[in-house]
Write an enzyme that holds these catalytic residues in place. Structure first.
Site, PDB file in Angstrom:
ATOM      1  N   LYS A 116       0.832  -1.204   0.000  1.00  0.00           N
ATOM      2  CA  LYS A 116       0.000   0.000   0.000  1.00  0.00           C
ATOM      3  C   LYS A 116       0.871   1.261   0.000  1.00  0.00           C
ATOM      4  O   LYS A 116       0.527   2.260  -0.621  1.00  0.00           O
ATOM      5  CB  LYS A 116      -0.918   0.028   1.223  1.00  0.00           C
ATOM      6  CG  LYS A 116      -2.065  -0.985   1.195  1.00  0.00           C
ATOM      7  CD  LYS A 116      -3.009  -0.718   2.369  1.00  0.00           C
ATOM      8  CE  LYS A 116      -3.755  -1.958   2.837  1.00  0.00           C
ATOM      9  NZ  LYS A 116      -4.912  -2.308   2.029  1.00  0.00           N
ATOM     10  N   GLU A 200      -2.600   7.511   7.885  1.00  0.00           N
ATOM     11  CA  GLU A 200      -3.501   8.328   7.059  1.00  0.00           C
ATOM     12  C   GLU A 200      -4.440   9.123   7.938  1.00  0.00           C
ATOM     13  O   GLU A 200      -4.776   8.696   9.038  1.00  0.00           O
ATOM     14  CB  GLU A 200      -4.416   7.404   6.222  1.00  0.00           C
ATOM     15  CG  GLU A 200      -3.847   6.948   4.947  1.00  0.00           C
ATOM     16  CD  GLU A 200      -4.793   6.004   4.211  1.00  0.00           C
ATOM     17  OE1 GLU A 200      -4.323   5.455   3.229  1.00  0.00           O
ATOM     18  OE2 GLU A 200      -5.963   5.811   4.604  1.00  0.00           O
ATOM     19  N   HIS A 235     -14.721  -3.903   8.372  1.00  0.00           N
ATOM     20  CA  HIS A 235     -13.999  -3.387   7.203  1.00  0.00           C
ATOM     21  C   HIS A 235     -14.098  -4.315   5.998  1.00  0.00           C
ATOM     22  O   HIS A 235     -13.242  -4.311   5.122  1.00  0.00           O
ATOM     23  CB  HIS A 235     -12.519  -3.109   7.518  1.00  0.00           C
ATOM     24  CG  HIS A 235     -12.324  -2.026   8.538  1.00  0.00           C
ATOM     25  ND1 HIS A 235     -12.731  -0.738   8.339  1.00  0.00           N
ATOM     26  CD2 HIS A 235     -11.770  -2.055   9.770  1.00  0.00           C
ATOM     27  CE1 HIS A 235     -12.430  -0.012   9.395  1.00  0.00           C
ATOM     28  NE2 HIS A 235     -11.859  -0.785  10.291  1.00  0.00           N
ATOM     29  N   ARG A 293      -7.161  -7.790  -9.874  1.00  0.00           N
ATOM     30  CA  ARG A 293      -7.879  -9.025 -10.208  1.00  0.00           C
ATOM     31  C   ARG A 293      -9.343  -8.676 -10.436  1.00  0.00           C
ATOM     32  O   ARG A 293      -9.750  -7.539 -10.262  1.00  0.00           O
ATOM     33  CB  ARG A 293      -7.783 -10.003  -9.034  1.00  0.00           C
ATOM     34  CG  ARG A 293      -8.256  -9.327  -7.744  1.00  0.00           C
ATOM     35  CD  ARG A 293      -8.458 -10.260  -6.607  1.00  0.00           C
ATOM     36  NE  ARG A 293      -8.468  -9.555  -5.345  1.00  0.00           N
ATOM     37  CZ  ARG A 293      -9.512  -8.932  -4.812  1.00  0.00           C
ATOM     38  NH1 ARG A 293     -10.661  -8.894  -5.471  1.00  0.00           N
ATOM     39  NH2 ARG A 293      -9.431  -8.317  -3.658  1.00  0.00           N
TER      40      ARG A 293
HETATM   41  P1  ADP Z   1      -7.857  -3.867   3.304  1.00  0.00           P
HETATM   42  O1  ADP Z   1      -6.877  -3.994   2.174  1.00  0.00           O
HETATM   43  O2  ADP Z   1      -7.371  -4.441   4.602  1.00  0.00           O
HETATM   44  O3  ADP Z   1      -9.254  -4.303   2.932  1.00  0.00           O
HETATM   45  P2  ADP Z   1      -8.404  -1.049   2.714  1.00  0.00           P
HETATM   46  O4  ADP Z   1      -7.286  -0.080   2.615  1.00  0.00           O
HETATM   47  O5  ADP Z   1      -8.999  -1.540   1.432  1.00  0.00           O
HETATM   48  O6  ADP Z   1      -7.934  -2.292   3.608  1.00  0.00           O
HETATM   49  O7  ADP Z   1      -9.547  -0.447   3.624  1.00  0.00           O
HETATM   50  C1  ADP Z   1     -10.651  -1.215   4.017  1.00  0.00           C
HETATM   51  C2  ADP Z   1     -11.761  -0.332   4.523  1.00  0.00           C
HETATM   52  O8  ADP Z   1     -11.310   0.464   5.649  1.00  0.00           O
HETATM   53  C3  ADP Z   1     -12.266   0.695   3.532  1.00  0.00           C
HETATM   54  O9  ADP Z   1     -13.228   0.165   2.655  1.00  0.00           O
HETATM   55  C4  ADP Z   1     -12.842   1.769   4.447  1.00  0.00           C
HETATM   56  O10 ADP Z   1     -14.116   1.357   4.912  1.00  0.00           O
HETATM   57  C5  ADP Z   1     -11.892   1.759   5.629  1.00  0.00           C
HETATM   58  N1  ADP Z   1     -10.833   2.806   5.486  1.00  0.00           N
HETATM   59  C6  ADP Z   1      -9.660   2.685   4.818  1.00  0.00           C
HETATM   60  N2  ADP Z   1      -8.944   3.851   4.858  1.00  0.00           N
HETATM   61  C7  ADP Z   1      -9.675   4.728   5.582  1.00  0.00           C
HETATM   62  C8  ADP Z   1      -9.488   6.104   6.013  1.00  0.00           C
HETATM   63  N3  ADP Z   1      -8.385   6.799   5.704  1.00  0.00           N
HETATM   64  N4  ADP Z   1     -10.476   6.668   6.755  1.00  0.00           N
HETATM   65  C9  ADP Z   1     -11.585   5.981   7.091  1.00  0.00           C
HETATM   66  N5  ADP Z   1     -11.819   4.688   6.735  1.00  0.00           N
HETATM   67  C10 ADP Z   1     -10.878   4.074   5.989  1.00  0.00           C
END
Ligand code: ADP
Length: 667
Positions: A116, A200, A235, A293
């Site tokens: 990431k 973040e 999540h 994917r």
């Molecule tokens: P993973 O790869 O573990 O699934 P992601 O980066 O795709 O993690 O994030 C999963 C979820 O977490 C997102 O869909 C969102 O709901 C929440 N999320 C991610 N980043 C943020 C952020 N900066 N602020 C608030 N919620 C977030």
């Protein structure tokens, strides 16, 4: 185009890929673990090869063996589906080295998005908007703390190698940062073998909006609009829709172009998804990550574009140009997908396992699609993802799609394993969802509505269950009468006539922890009883399809009962009420008879162990309590004996039929 491909996956996605291959005249090779020998993907494929035992690392993750099978079977390409090896750059590279085509992006593109932090650095260069934050290489806790302080709290710490929500920590204030950082790093190290993190800005009311992109090997790249996946638990997504409600054409175009830029920046080829977090307060969107994917939720994009994304993947992998250019695509209507899981929403969505005893799907039409790899009789095992099916509906607009979804969910029947069907039905019927007051905290905001405490069933469900029992009794009385040598004898009458007293019968029902005894008597026009202090006057008949047509206090309606022994699933007015019938006298004895070998009568959770090893127990003594379908069942000793061994502890989940405890010196 290929004439034979191997599908390195299982379940619904393997079946989904086979379907398109069949349409294109491509032969399919399935692979399977010992647990999946009779699975749908194995039966549907033209040929299937055994990989090994059930655990994924001994079967679906055996990259080398999978490539060998592809070569031995004469497949020209490998489709990895999602999960398993789909985002494994080494696998993609090994497939290419073996002279086969990997149906996915080049290994270098997978690698670029694998971290990431590295992905964010790349996206920064490509001028894709990022959530304010720190994604540098310097992992000194002091550097990270300083970054968090300058971003402003709350912040989110994320594992750079993360996925599935693991290694994510929300930090509310500077004072908590150090301890949360240590915890995120431990989790990241344990889950991914890599403790690198990024920090973040934590958005408090975000939506998850992602863009479907597609690129070919001739330099063309398009976006197939967006999906809103904001409804999440832990999540993780449970419901997805396309297009994203309320997104303006300008926002859509900006996000689409940003996603295309992201894909171009890494030399992307094939299907990919660029995930954005969308700030509902400011309308700003920020890059989160790219999934290299096909996504679980791709069918909603297919529904609104009329395209087959697996076909696009195959064409692009075979070297063809993209089937359509950006200007040739438009959004048609609205689509919603729900993921039907074997899981227990009341236990924090814990996965459930068990045997699917009954399965009935809503009718599939041009607007209602079901992607599933499971049929009645299948086992939901602890080895793989507990998703049972995806239900996808399409409508002219969001409201129509929602209504279709509610109707299809009400027609779905899954008995034998706990599912999230009732939860999904409440979700799509929720007024805030209809009004799209949605962000990623939707489920927790409306927890009380979506996960209500067990409620007393309504009169309609009680009347349906009573009528079902009464009709069964009179059907079997009628059979006895016809089989007898004196069919007209008054002793065979089932009218309920008695010489000295008005006839009544007592039914004992349980629902959740509540137990109820109801007296049912005959009335001039059917049956009468009482429920919650109100009179029940009901009658009805069984329809040819097995459902009931009831008349209750002046209203007519249909109901359906699916029974598994004493467990009865009542479906009425779009709701599902699990109930049980019991005989207060025979209850213990019957249980004793059916459980004489002390096995679990159904999949469930151990909620109490009432004895210890070495205890002497009497016949009929309760030994253990299991909970399933929100009801408790006692496992009782069939005979006097000594407890030799207790095989499960409180809190453990058990599959149907497993031995729970062992008795010895049984009298
Ligand atoms: P993973 O790869 O573990 O699934 P992601 O980066 O795709 O993690 O994030 C999963 C979820 O977490 C997102 O869909 C969102 O709901 C929440 N999320 C991610 N980043 C943020 C952020 N900066 N602020 C608030 N919620 C977030």
């Amino acid at each position: 185009m290929f004439n034979k491909i191997l599908i390195a996956n299982r379940g619904e996605i393997a079946c989904r890929i086979i379907r398109t291959c069949r349409q294109l005249g491509i032969a399919t090779v399935a692979i399977y673990s010992e647990a999946d020998a009779n699975a749908q993907h194995v039966l549907l494929a033209d040929e299937a090869w055994l990989l090994g035992p059930a655990p994924a690392r001994e079967s679906y993750l055996r990259a080398g063996r999978i490539i060998e099978i592809a070569q031995q079977s004469g497949a020209q390409a490998i489709h990895p589906g999602y999960g398993f090896l789909s985002e494994n750059e080494d696998f993609a590279a090994a497939v290419a080295t073996a002279g086969l085509v990997f149906i996915g992006p080049p290994a270098s593109a997978i690698a670029a998005m694998g971290s990431k932090s590295a992905a964010k650095r790349l996206m920064e260069q490509a001028q894709v908007p990022l959530v304010p934050g720190y994604h540098g290489l310097d992992q000194d806790p002091a550097t990270l703390q300083k970054a968090a302080d300058s971003i402003g709290y709350p912040v989110l710490i994320k594992a750079s190698a993360g996925g599935g929500g693991k290694g994510m920590k929300v930090v509310e204030s500077s004072a908590n940062f150090a301890s949360q950082l240590a915890s995120a790093k431990r989790e990241a190290q344990a889950s991914f073998g890599d403790d690198q993190v990024l920090v973040e800005k934590y958005l408090t009311q975000p939506r998850h909006i992602e863009i479907q992109v597609f690129a070919d090997s001739h330099g063309n790249c398009v976006y197939l609009f967006e999906r809103d996946c904001s409804v999440q638990r832990r999540h993780q997504k449970v419901l997805e829709e396309a297009p994203a409600p309320g997104l303006s054409p300008q926002q859509r175009e900006m996000m689409g172009n940003a996603a295309v830029n992201a894909a171009k920046a890494i030399g992307y080829v094939g299907a990919g998804t660029v995930e954005f977090i969308f700030d509902t307060l400011s309308g700003q969107f920020y890059f989160m990550e790219m999934n290299t994917r096909l996504q679980v939720e791709h069918p909603v994009t297919e529904a609104i574009t009329g395209q087959d994304l697996v076909e696009w993947q195959l064409r692009v992998a075979a070297g063809e140009v993209l089937p359509l250019a950006q200007a040739q695509m438009a959004i048609n209507g609205h689509a919603i997908e729900v993921r039907i899981y074997a899981e227990d929403p009341d236990k924090d969505f814990l996965p459930a396992i068990g045997h699917i005893r009954q399965l009935r799907l809503p009718p599939q039409t041009a607007q209602v699609r079901i992607d599933s790899g499971i049929v009645a009789g299948d086992e939901i095992s602890p080895y793989y993802d507990p998703m049972i099916a995806k239900l996808i509906v399409h409508g002219a607009n969001r409201q129509q799609a929602l209504q279709r979804m509610a109707q299809a969910l009400a027609q779905y029947r899954i008995v034998g394993v706990t599912t999230n069907l009732d939860f999904l039905a409440r979700l799509v019927a929720h007024p805030a969802f209809a009004a799209f007051d949605v962000d990623t905290r939707f489920i927790s905001r409306f927890r009380d509505d979506l996960l209500p405490a067990a409620t007393t069933p309504p009169a309609s469900a009680i009347a349906a269950l009573l009528l079902d029992g009464l009709l069964q009794q009179s059907a079997s009385a009628e059979q006895r009468r016809l089989a007898s040598s004196e069919p007209n004898s008054p002793w065979h009458s089932s009218s309920g006539w008695r010489l000295n007293e008005p006839y009544h019968q007592t039914f004992h029902l349980s629902s959740g922890v509540e137990r109820h005894s109801l007296n049912v008597g005959f009335a001039a026009s059917g049956y009468q009883s009482e429920w919650s202090g109100q009179p029940l006057l009901f009658n009805g008949q069984r329809l040819p399809n097995g459902e009931l047509r009831l008349q209750l206090n002046g209203r007519q309606f249909n109901a359906e009962i699916i029974s598994l022994g004493n467990e009865h699933h009542v479906y009425v007015d779009g709701c599902h009420y699990p109930m049980a019938c019991y005989d207060p006298v025979l209850d213990g004895l019957e249980n004793a008879e059916t459980n004489h070998n002390l096995t679990a009568p159904m999949p469930g959770t151990v909620v109490a162990v009432l004895v210890q090893a070495g205890d002497t127990v009497e016949a009929g003594q309760p030994l253990m309590v299991l909970e399933a379908m929100k009801m408790e069942h006692s496992v009782v000793a069939a005979a006097k004996g000594t407890v030799a061994e207790i095989l499960y502890a409180v809190g453990e989940r058990v599959a149907e039929g497993v031995e729970l405890l062992r008795l010895e010196d049984v009298a």
